[in-house]
Scaffold this motif. Structure first.
Motif, PDB file in Angstrom:
ATOM      1  N   PHE A   1       0.836  -1.198   0.000  1.00 46.88           N
ATOM      2  CA  PHE A   1       0.000   0.000   0.000  1.00 46.88           C
ATOM      3  C   PHE A   1       0.875   1.253   0.000  1.00 46.88           C
ATOM      4  O   PHE A   1       0.689   2.170  -0.809  1.00 46.88           O
ATOM      5  N   GLY A   2       1.870   1.286   0.892  1.00 47.42           N
ATOM      6  CA  GLY A   2       2.754   2.443   0.968  1.00 47.42           C
ATOM      7  C   GLY A   2       3.578   2.640  -0.282  1.00 47.42           C
ATOM      8  O   GLY A   2       3.749   3.773  -0.760  1.00 47.42           O
ATOM      9  N   TRP A   3       4.077   1.549  -0.829  1.00 48.68           N
ATOM     10  CA  TRP A   3       4.881   1.642  -2.056  1.00 48.68           C
ATOM     11  C   TRP A   3       4.026   2.174  -3.212  1.00 48.68           C
ATOM     12  O   TRP A   3       4.489   3.010  -4.002  1.00 48.68           O
ATOM     13  N   SER A   4       2.802   1.727  -3.290  1.00 48.91           N
ATOM     14  CA  SER A   4       1.918   2.162  -4.368  1.00 48.91           C
ATOM     15  C   SER A   4       1.578   3.647  -4.247  1.00 48.91           C
ATOM     16  O   SER A   4       1.511   4.359  -5.250  1.00 48.91           O
ATOM     17  N   VAL A   5       1.368   4.114  -3.005  1.00 48.78           N
ATOM     18  CA  VAL A   5       1.148   5.548  -2.799  1.00 48.78           C
ATOM     19  C   VAL A   5       2.374   6.329  -3.252  1.00 48.78           C
ATOM     20  O   VAL A   5       2.267   7.328  -3.988  1.00 48.78           O
ATOM     21  N   MET A   6       3.558   5.881  -2.840  1.00 46.21           N
ATOM     22  CA  MET A   6       4.796   6.589  -3.165  1.00 46.21           C
ATOM     23  C   MET A   6       5.062   6.622  -4.668  1.00 46.21           C
ATOM     24  O   MET A   6       5.343   7.674  -5.250  1.00 46.21           O
ATOM     25  N   ILE A   7       4.960   5.472  -5.323  1.00 45.61           N
ATOM     26  CA  ILE A   7       5.239   5.410  -6.759  1.00 45.61           C
ATOM     27  C   ILE A   7       4.211   6.226  -7.547  1.00 45.61           C
ATOM     28  O   ILE A   7       4.560   6.986  -8.457  1.00 45.61           O
ATOM     29  N   GLY A   8       2.948   6.071  -7.183  1.00 43.76           N
ATOM     30  CA  GLY A   8       1.918   6.831  -7.885  1.00 43.76           C
ATOM     31  C   GLY A   8       2.100   8.321  -7.715  1.00 43.76           C
ATOM     32  O   GLY A   8       1.961   9.097  -8.674  1.00 43.76           O
TER      33      GLY A   8
END
Length: 376
Positions: free
Chosen positions: A77-84
């Motif tokens: 979840f955190g990685w997806s927020v960061m990359i997006g």
């Protein structure tokens, strides 16, 4: 006793949602629709996007704290927020009209790749593009794809200013991109970091931009931070969040599990207590330095000084390395439970080790910073 409060950044409701859906996201190798909807509703994919595009236009430290807190909720979840959210910096690099077309929608989010694995042949009005790129995190929910390409004319690479081939990023419509279901990693499984492929697409001139050259048209402070240091800081910020959650779960387990062949709880052993303390203070040291370097970078007028950027880079790599070191200290306490796919602690451990393989924060990137320090 706890002095870190990531739920104050993202809210307990979101953290609970991210964790409740984490097993499903891991099974499907993609965030669930409910997880994506929660991110979109709060505007986190547009954390760096200017307000005139409907973005949050966060300062650097606030964005990094958001990524840490989202990673604490769940690694994927955190990685997806960061990359997006990271794709939001392209708003200042694209032509203004293109930036509005890409970023004005509420659900706007970019997926793509910085590795120039494609070619863009110059044709009237734009480029014919083909290529295949790895690890496009967030591909299933992307509204725009971007990827770096080698620019060619007559099939031959166009020379760039640095003596190598000219590299330019292309912004694709989703219909021009094929997502290949290649993501089958040990950790970060919910990030949907699949390969993407463009067979033969026309990209208009106005949808071409450069990540590394030229000046941004927008005066926003985030666009003054060079992309390399920006990528290091944002990527690294997720790791302390995951490490803090792993610490919490392993500490809880130590309070409940008995030592092997002995009468005490693990939490009653001095060596276990020492490992827990060592792991936590390392995580804290890394995140503190990173956030402080982010504040310093943001406070400087104009382009940050070389020494400031070096400190941001070193802070990012130290934060990541400290989180990974903590994983090594915590693993023997976590025991066999870390090997269970259904275990939240096991997921956090796998996510942390997988995230640590990202090229922006691996130890090899420290050599240029060491050379800079020696040059002084």
């Amino acid at each position: 006793m706890r002095w870190w409060e990531p739920e104050a950044v993202i809210g307990r409701e979101v953290a609970e949602l991210a964790r409740a859906e984490a097993a499903e996201a891991e099974a499907r190798s993609a965030l669930t629709p409910a997880q994506v909807a929660a991110i979109v509703e709060r505007g986190w994919f547009k954390a760096w996007v200017p307000r005139e595009f409907g973005g949050l236009e966060l300062d650097l430290e606030s964005g990094l704290r958001l990524f840490e807190a989202a990673g604490w909720a769940d690694g994927s979840f955190g990685w997806s927020v960061m990359i997006g959210a990271g794709g939001g910096v392209f708003a200042g690099l694209m032509q203004e009209a293109t930036a509005h077309a890409v970023f004005d929608p509420k659900e706007a989010v970019i997926a793509g790749s910085g590795n120039p694995r494609g070619t863009a042949e110059r044709v009237p009005g734009g480029f014919r593009v083909r290529g295949r790129w790895q690890w496009a995190s967030g591909a299933p929910w992307a509204t725009t794809f971007t990827a770096n390409c080698v620019v060619t004319e007559g099939g031959q690479p166009v020379p760039g200013a640095n003596g190598g081939p000219l590299i330019r990023a292309m912004a694709f419509e989703p219909a021009q991109v094929r997502t290949l279901s290649t993501w089958d990693a040990n950790g970060m499984r919910g990030t949907a970091s699949h390969d993407i492929e463009v067979a033969d697409a026309f990209v208009a001139e106005e949808r071409m931009f450069s990540v590394f050259e030229g000046e941004p048209w927008h005066p926003g402070t985030v666009f003054r931070v060079p992309f390399v240091e920006f990528a290091e800081a944002t990527t690294a910020a997720v790791l302390p969040g995951i490490a803090l959650r792993l610490f919490e779960l392993v500490a809880d387990s130590a309070r409940e599990r008995g030592e092997y062949g002995g009468p005490r709880l693990l939490a009653e052993r001095d060596d276990v207590r020492a490992r827990l303390a060592d792991a936590l203070i390392g995580i804290e040291a890394g995140r503190t330095l990173l956030f402080d370097a982010a504040r310093q970078t943001w406070a400087e007028a104009g382009r940050p000084a070389a020494a400031t950027l070096a400190r941001l880079s070193l802070g990012a790599n130290f934060a990541a390395a400290s989180a990974l070191r903590a994983a090594g200290l915590l693993a023997p306490i976590g025991g066999m439970g870390l090997n269970q796919r259904a275990s939240e602690a096991g997921r956090a451990w796998r996510d942390l080790l997988t995230a640590g393989q990202h090229g922006a924060i691996r130890p090899t990137v420290l050599a240029p910073r060491g050379a800079e320090l020696l040059a002084d």
